[in-house]
Design a protein around this motif. Sequence first.
Motif, PDB file in Angstrom:
ATOM      1  N   VAL A   1       1.612  -4.621  10.917  1.00  0.00           N
ATOM      2  CA  VAL A   1       1.545  -4.291   9.406  1.00  0.00           C
ATOM      3  C   VAL A   1       0.010  -3.581   9.479  1.00  0.00           C
ATOM      4  N   GLU A   2       0.121  -2.363   8.782  1.00  0.00           N
ATOM      5  CA  GLU A   2      -1.156  -1.698   8.422  1.00  0.00           C
ATOM      6  C   GLU A   2      -1.887  -2.460   7.200  1.00  0.00           C
TER       7      GLU A   2
ATOM      8  N   HIS B   1       2.449  -1.520   4.766  1.00  0.00           N
ATOM      9  CA  HIS B   1       1.094  -1.275   4.581  1.00  0.00           C
ATOM     10  C   HIS B   1       0.694  -2.537   3.292  1.00  0.00           C
ATOM     11  N   TYR B   2      -0.290  -3.340   3.516  1.00  0.00           N
ATOM     12  CA  TYR B   2      -0.542  -4.299   2.896  1.00  0.00           C
ATOM     13  C   TYR B   2      -2.157  -3.901   2.426  1.00  0.00           C
ATOM     14  N   GLU B   3      -2.319  -3.820   1.179  1.00  0.00           N
ATOM     15  CA  GLU B   3      -3.961  -3.755   0.923  1.00  0.00           C
ATOM     16  C   GLU B   3      -4.292  -4.820   0.154  1.00  0.00           C
TER      17      GLU B   3
ATOM     18  N   TRP C   1       3.152  -9.080   9.962  1.00  0.00           N
ATOM     19  CA  TRP C   1       3.929  -9.177   9.350  1.00  0.00           C
ATOM     20  C   TRP C   1       5.054 -10.356   9.800  1.00  0.00           C
TER      21      TRP C   1
ATOM     22  N   ARG D   1       8.515   0.002   6.936  1.00  0.00           N
ATOM     23  CA  ARG D   1       7.132  -0.075   7.409  1.00  0.00           C
ATOM     24  C   ARG D   1       6.320  -0.438   6.321  1.00  0.00           C
TER      25      ARG D   1
ATOM     26  N   THR E   1      -5.207  -2.789   4.863  1.00  0.00           N
ATOM     27  CA  THR E   1      -6.413  -1.831   4.259  1.00  0.00           C
ATOM     28  C   THR E   1      -6.934  -3.006   3.214  1.00  0.00           C
TER      29      THR E   1
ATOM     30  N   ASP F   1       1.323   3.642   2.168  1.00  0.00           N
ATOM     31  CA  ASP F   1       2.016   3.819   3.436  1.00  0.00           C
ATOM     32  C   ASP F   1       3.416   2.986   3.719  1.00  0.00           C
ATOM     33  N   THR F   2       3.567   1.951   2.458  1.00  0.00           N
ATOM     34  CA  THR F   2       4.773   1.232   2.710  1.00  0.00           C
ATOM     35  C   THR F   2       5.813   2.138   2.751  1.00  0.00           C
TER      36      THR F   2
ATOM     37  N   GLY G   1       0.956  -1.093   0.097  1.00  0.00           N
ATOM     38  CA  GLY G   1       0.023  -0.071  -0.033  1.00  0.00           C
ATOM     39  C   GLY G   1       0.750   1.213  -0.057  1.00  0.00           C
TER      40      GLY G   1
END
Length: 139
Positions: free
Chosen positions: A74-75, A33-35, A96, A31, A77, A17-18, A15
Amino acid sequence: MKYCYLEPEVSGGLGDDTIMDTSVHPPIVTRLHYEFDGWLGDVAVTSFPCYLVTEDVKVKILTAGFSGATFDKVEVTTSELFEEMQPDLKLPPFVWLKVNGKAGHDDFGLAEDHRLVVSQRALDALRPLGISHALIEPF
């Protein structure tokens, strides 16, 4: 002990934000972020160069004392496609999976081509939790 390549389903991608350094290969992610674009239900998913597993898998790995893996937040979304195609699906909590072991030695390791390698005992622990959409082949 036997070892196998484990290639989890790709359910989405990295995502916005990665944060990663793409000047090296594989990129170094600091960092994640997985969408999700969709989800077939497996407890492990990937998007190069990262792996995610459900909280249940994390507990199993830690309880069993498997080597070569640590965990981080992990974020997660979901994309518009996910919301359109699977509007009623609630994702389980994901973490993660940071693989730091040696392939063919530790329970979790990365091969020279950066693919995930797991021991037979780790694979046997993951199967009942749900990895039916993953590609599994001998290492």
